[in-house]
Structure formats: C-alpha cells, structure tokens
Design a protein around this motif. Structure first.
Motif, PDB file in Angstrom:
ATOM      1  N   VAL A  86      -5.607  -5.841   4.551  1.00  0.00           N
ATOM      2  CA  VAL A  86      -4.703  -5.384   3.491  1.00  0.00           C
ATOM      3  C   VAL A  86      -4.999  -6.037   2.139  1.00  0.00           C
ATOM      4  CG1 VAL A  86      -2.792  -7.036   3.818  1.00  0.00           C
ATOM      5  CG2 VAL A  86      -2.293  -4.690   3.139  1.00  0.00           C
ATOM      6  N   ALA A 141       3.137   2.271  10.339  1.00  0.00           N
ATOM      7  CA  ALA A 141       2.045   1.554  10.995  1.00  0.00           C
ATOM      8  C   ALA A 141       2.571   0.417  11.865  1.00  0.00           C
ATOM      9  CB  ALA A 141       1.070   1.022   9.955  1.00  0.00           C
ATOM     10  N   THR A 142       3.674  -0.193  11.457  1.00  0.00           N
ATOM     11  CA  THR A 142       4.219  -1.287  12.267  1.00  0.00           C
ATOM     12  C   THR A 142       4.582  -0.787  13.662  1.00  0.00           C
ATOM     13  OG1 THR A 142       5.068  -2.345  10.289  1.00  0.00           O
ATOM     14  CG2 THR A 142       6.020  -3.069  12.373  1.00  0.00           C
ATOM     15  N   PHE A 149      -4.578   2.294   6.471  1.00  0.00           N
ATOM     16  CA  PHE A 149      -5.046   3.073   5.310  1.00  0.00           C
ATOM     17  C   PHE A 149      -6.570   3.185   5.267  1.00  0.00           C
ATOM     18  CE2 PHE A 149      -6.531  -0.368   2.470  1.00  0.00           C
ATOM     19  CZ  PHE A 149      -5.969  -1.482   3.096  1.00  0.00           C
ATOM     20  N   HIS A 206       2.288   7.869   5.416  1.00  0.00           N
ATOM     21  CA  HIS A 206       3.061   7.613   4.191  1.00  0.00           C
ATOM     22  C   HIS A 206       2.322   6.669   3.242  1.00  0.00           C
ATOM     23  CE1 HIS A 206       5.534   4.487   6.720  1.00  0.00           C
ATOM     24  NE2 HIS A 206       4.532   3.862   6.151  1.00  0.00           N
ATOM     25  N   LYS A 207       1.119   6.314   3.596  1.00  0.00           N
ATOM     26  CA  LYS A 207       0.266   5.581   2.645  1.00  0.00           C
ATOM     27  C   LYS A 207      -0.642   6.597   1.963  1.00  0.00           C
ATOM     28  CE  LYS A 207       0.326   0.927   4.623  1.00  0.00           C
ATOM     29  NZ  LYS A 207       1.577   1.055   5.373  1.00  0.00           N
ATOM     30  N   ASP A 227      -1.506   5.453   8.963  1.00  0.00           N
ATOM     31  CA  ASP A 227      -0.260   5.707   8.245  1.00  0.00           C
ATOM     32  C   ASP A 227      -0.402   6.931   7.352  1.00  0.00           C
ATOM     33  OD1 ASP A 227       2.228   4.590   8.282  1.00  0.00           O
ATOM     34  OD2 ASP A 227       1.680   2.761   7.229  1.00  0.00           O
ATOM     35  N   SER A 284       2.187  -7.109  10.367  1.00  0.00           N
ATOM     36  CA  SER A 284       2.926  -6.260  11.314  1.00  0.00           C
ATOM     37  C   SER A 284       2.292  -6.316  12.708  1.00  0.00           C
ATOM     38  CB  SER A 284       2.957  -4.817  10.819  1.00  0.00           C
ATOM     39  OG  SER A 284       1.655  -4.282  10.806  1.00  0.00           O
ATOM     40  N   VAL A 321       0.910  -1.160   0.000  1.00  0.00           N
ATOM     41  CA  VAL A 321       0.000   0.000   0.000  1.00  0.00           C
ATOM     42  C   VAL A 321       0.937   1.195   0.000  1.00  0.00           C
ATOM     43  CG1 VAL A 321      -1.928   1.178   1.131  1.00  0.00           C
ATOM     44  CG2 VAL A 321      -1.629  -1.281   1.464  1.00  0.00           C
ATOM     45  N   HIS A 329      -3.044  -7.759  10.286  1.00  0.00           N
ATOM     46  CA  HIS A 329      -1.929  -7.510   9.366  1.00  0.00           C
ATOM     47  C   HIS A 329      -0.662  -8.168   9.929  1.00  0.00           C
ATOM     48  CE1 HIS A 329       1.273  -5.123   7.366  1.00  0.00           C
ATOM     49  NE2 HIS A 329       0.412  -5.144   6.364  1.00  0.00           N
TER      50      HIS A 329
HETATM   51  C1  LIG Z   1      -3.320  -2.556   7.558  1.00  0.00           C
HETATM   52  C2  LIG Z   1      -1.837  -2.340   7.620  1.00  0.00           C
HETATM   53  N1  LIG Z   1      -1.216  -2.313   8.818  1.00  0.00           N
HETATM   54  C3  LIG Z   1       0.101  -2.139   8.924  1.00  0.00           C
HETATM   55  C4  LIG Z   1       0.900  -1.974   7.810  1.00  0.00           C
HETATM   56  C5  LIG Z   1       2.384  -1.778   7.979  1.00  0.00           C
HETATM   57  O1  LIG Z   1       2.707  -0.466   7.606  1.00  0.00           O
HETATM   58  P1  LIG Z   1       4.185   0.118   7.616  1.00  0.00           P
HETATM   59  O2  LIG Z   1       4.833  -0.443   6.394  1.00  0.00           O
HETATM   60  O3  LIG Z   1       3.992   1.593   7.543  1.00  0.00           O
HETATM   61  O4  LIG Z   1       4.847  -0.287   8.861  1.00  0.00           O
HETATM   62  C6  LIG Z   1       0.304  -1.998   6.548  1.00  0.00           C
HETATM   63  C7  LIG Z   1       1.117  -1.875   5.337  1.00  0.00           C
HETATM   64  O5  LIG Z   1       0.671  -2.096   4.227  1.00  0.00           O
HETATM   65  C8  LIG Z   1      -1.099  -2.167   6.443  1.00  0.00           C
HETATM   66  O6  LIG Z   1      -1.725  -2.177   5.260  1.00  0.00           O
END
Ligand SMILES: Cc1ncc(COP(=O)(O)O)c(C=O)c1O
Length: 456
Positions: A232, A136-137, A260, A288-289, A286, A179, A77, A177
């Motif tokens: 995602v 987001a992580t 997102f 940066h998305k 996020d 993460s 994303v 997700h």
């Molecule tokens: C729902 C969701 N959570 C967490 C993440 C992780 O994001 P980041 O790469 O900014 O850590 C993503 C990345 O695509 C995501 O779509």
C-alpha cells in the motif's frame, strides 16, 4: 408514510436537486470537511416524514460531507463513483434484493456473471470462484479462513466443525497490509503469528530466496504464505511466480492481497508485475478502489472454493431453498447480502475493458507527473520513484514547514487536497494515492500551486 405518487415525485425531485448541487459544487467543496460537529437532536416520537428528513439533511449534513468522491482526495486508496455505478447503486436500493441464496431472483445469476467478467478482465482462469464482499478487509478474512480450513484438512481436522485446538500452522509474509494482519487475528491465529520474510533492498517486496530458505527449514505441517500485489505504500509487487512455485513445492496455501495492484494487469497483461497470480489459492481485490464503484464492494476469489464453503456453510431448515446450487451466504461472512454486483456489472458494460484501462493509465500518468514535479521542486523530496498510482514525498530542509506532520496538516487543512501519512524505510513520509477516475491535469496543477505556496 407510504409510497404514493407524490412521495415518489418528491424523491426524484430531491434527488435531482441534491445530485446537481453536489456535482456542480464538487470542485469547490473542501476535500476533507472542516466542520464535523453534528447538533444533537431529540429523536422524534412521531415520524417527521421524508421532507423533514431532507430539510435536516440539507441543514446539518450535506454541506459538511467531504469531497472524497472527487479528483483530489488522495488519501488511503480511495476511488470515486462513476456515473454507471452510481446509477446502478440507486437501483440496488430501489430493488433491494437479498443476494443470499439462489433460486428466487436473477440477482445471484448476475453476481456469477459479474465475477466471471472480472476473471476475464484480469486474465484469471475460469476455475476461480468467488463472492462479493464489503471490501478487501473482508476478502482477506476469507483468505485466512480458507487457508485455516485447508491446513486443518491436511492434518485430518475439520476446523469449521470442530475448532482449531492443536492446529499446526506457520504463516509467512513480508509487508502484509494492516487488514491482513487484522484478518490473522480474526481467524484465531493472532496478529503476531506471522513470520517476517526479508524484503528486497529499498522495496517492500518479499525476497523469494528468503522465503525458500524459511519454508525449507520448517517442519510444520500447515503453511500459509501471504503475498502482496501491490504494497500500500511502496506499491511493490511480490514475485508471485517464484512464490507460487515455492508454495506448491511445500504444500503452502498462497493468498495474494491484490486489492488495487491487480488493476496493473490491465496495462501489462498476465506477464507483467502480477505474473503468477493465477497460481494463487486465493486473491483479494477491491472494486471500490480502482474500479470506481460506490462503497462498499470488494471481491474474494479462490481456486479452491470447497474450503471456503466448508468454512462458511451452515444448515438450518428455514434456510433451505429449492435450488441445489451453492448459495452466496455459504461463501462469505454475511447471511443477508446487498446486490453489490450491479454497480460493477454496470461499470464493466459502461466502460468496457478499454475504458477501465484508460482510467488506470490516466491515474498513473497523473501520479508520475506529480512525482516529476516533486523531484524537481525546490522545497520537496520525492522519496521513491513512482511506478504506479502512489507518490511518496516529504518537505526538504528549505521548506517553511519543517516537519512532515506540520506539512501534511497544512496540506489537508487547505481543503484543496487530502493526503495521508506513511513510513518509508523507517522515516515518516506523505503519501498521495491517485485512484479517482476523475483526477485531471487541473487537479494536479491545483495541488502543485498549493504545495509551492506552502513551501515558501
Ligand atoms: C493492499 C490493500 N489491502 C487491503 C486494503 C483494505 O481495503 P478495504 O478498506 O476495502 O477493506 C487496502 C486498502 O487500502 C489495501 O490497499
């Protein structure tokens, strides 16, 4: 080398040249770069100077960077970087503030104002407090850590001070997700620690009735529910209203990963697909998305900041400052922090609510147009109807490339577009996520032409 007026002039000239070149060639550049081999050079004994660095960058690096900042990078994303945010990001480097504590720079005030604007943008009550993160992580890690402190306190424990031996916790999620799973490992619960809640049929969204059943049957004193808005792959939204009520009833911490999906709120408002998110204990999002600011920039928000502060705060004489206010370093992982709020603030000023809403709508309209073409095409199967910005598809039996893997490889080696793999209902698919503010009709046409050619 010092900053001299000549060096400053060179910096501006080189930036201008690089900027023009990159922007002018963005459309022609390979979306995923083909050459990723970097010549190994001996590290200079004596500094080679700015001009030599620039030459090296041009010779070995610049041409082989991907066009991930353009309209046809549809992997993961991935957002782009809008002009306001890009410019603000240059200023971040120039001023190089450390937004760790309050009391020595206006930067922390700006971070607070920007977080308040984000709450306003997403119709979230003012009681949500938070912090900018690397993404987001990192925000999901803070969610897991805040929940850990909360369930500890319910059991008379202070996990931040004394550790988590003996802590009782049960974690529930449907389609977290990756993460989030990673965050559970990092928080000491373990990546395998969560209970799988059933999903709704042909969806990744949580079945709230199943969650109700599981929570009612649990005698555990500590409970954490992890919800998604949106998932995602399927971009499915959990029923946050129902889940929020269940969490309240059972004293569970509710963390919502809305990295997102929260941007959908700009289109349908607080009563749309994310209705109920305002009842969450913590939220990940996020920038940066879908806000299209440069990496790295995520946000963690919580209605119960005390658990976050208890987790992250530590005292040391050299860290004491005159300000009695809570410091950002006491609300996150890092002691020293980049001035991440500035590009977000610049974007909110530059585009306003309506401008950002338009960008989100454009991506959804483009994704749906692409999905419609796939559904009607001879050689592809649209796997799920497209309701947000992600399109799931695969080649059908008449495609010249029989497997999903071969088709995806051909798509990506074309250099015209980049997509990533996924799995839907147990079967492999190709996943196209449109989150770049510049994705246009012409981008869709280019991809359609490519897919048509590959199919024959
Ligand atoms: C729902 C969701 N959570 C967490 C993440 C992780 O994001 P980041 O790469 O900014 O850590 C993503 C990345 O695509 C995501 O779509």
């Amino acid at each position: 080398m010092q900053y001299t007026s000549q060096i400053q002039k060179n910096m501006i000239d080189m930036l201008e040249a690089q900027f023009t070149q990159f922007r002018d060639q963005l459309d022609a550049r390979d979306v995923a770069s083909k050459n990723q081999t970097l010549a190994t050079l001996p590290m200079p004994e004596h500094g080679a100077g700015l001009n030599d660095f620039y030459q090296f960058f041009n010779q070995h690096v610049a041409g082989n960077l991907s066009a991930s900042n353009g309209g046809r990078y549809w992997g993961f994303v991935t957002g782009g970087a809008n002009p306001c945010a890009t410019f603000a990001d240059w200023l971040v480097g120039l001023f190089n503030q450390n937004v760790a504590q309050r009391g020595d720079s206006i930067a922390s005030e700006l971070e607070l104002h920007t977080l308040a604007w984000l709450c306003d943008l997403f119709y979230l009550p003012e009681e949500f407090k938070g912090v900018f993160t690397t993404g987001a992580t990192a925000a999901n890690v803070l969610g897991a850590l805040s929940a850990r402190q909360y369930v500890g306190k319910l059991q008379g424990m202070d996990v931040a001070l004394d550790g988590m031996a003996g802590l009782a916790i049960e974690i529930y999620a449907a389609t977290p997700h990756a993460s989030m799973v990673q965050s559970l490992g990092m928080a000491g619960f373990g990546q395998n620690s969560w209970h799988q809640v059933r999903t709704l049929s042909n969806s990744e969204a949580m079945c709230a009735d199943s969650l109700a059943h599981m929570l009612s049957n649990s005698n555990c004193k500590g409970k954490l529910v992890i919800a998604s808005a949106a998932t995602v792959t399927g971009t499915d939204f959990d029923d946050l209203k129902a889940i929020g009520q269940l969490c309240k009833l059972h004293g569970a911490w509710l963390h919502v990963d809305a990295a997102f999906g929260i941007f959908e709120r700009l289109l349908t408002g607080p009563n749309g697909k994310t209705a109920g998110i305002e009842c969450a204990d913590s939220i990940t999002l996020d920038c940066h998305k879908w806000l299209n600011v440069p990496y790295d920039c995520g946000v963690f928000l919580t209605r119960q900041p005390s658990y976050l502060v208890q987790t992250c705060d530590v005292q040391a004489p050299y860290l004491n400052t005159a300000s009695g206010d809570t410091n950002f370093r006491s609300m996150g992982i890092e002691n020293s922090r980049r001035f991440r709020a500035l590009p977000v603030w610049a974007t909110l000023i530059g585009y306003g609510k309506e401008g950002i809403k338009k960008q989100i709508q454009n991506n959804i309209t483009s994704a749906q147009a692409f999905a419609r073409w796939l559904a009607e095409s001879e050689h592809y199967e649209l796997v799920k109807s497209c309701e947000l910005n992600v399109v799931l598809f695969r080649p059908n039996g008449s495609h010249s490339l029989k497997s999903v893997e071969a088709c995806l490889a051909a798509i990506n080696t074309s250099g015209r577009v980049f997509m990533t793999p996924g799995v839907w209902q147990g079967k492999p698919i190709i996943r196209a996520a449109l989150s770049n503010w510049e994705t246009s009709e012409s981008d869709i046409k280019q991809v359609v032409t490519l897919l048509q050619a590959l199919g024959k």
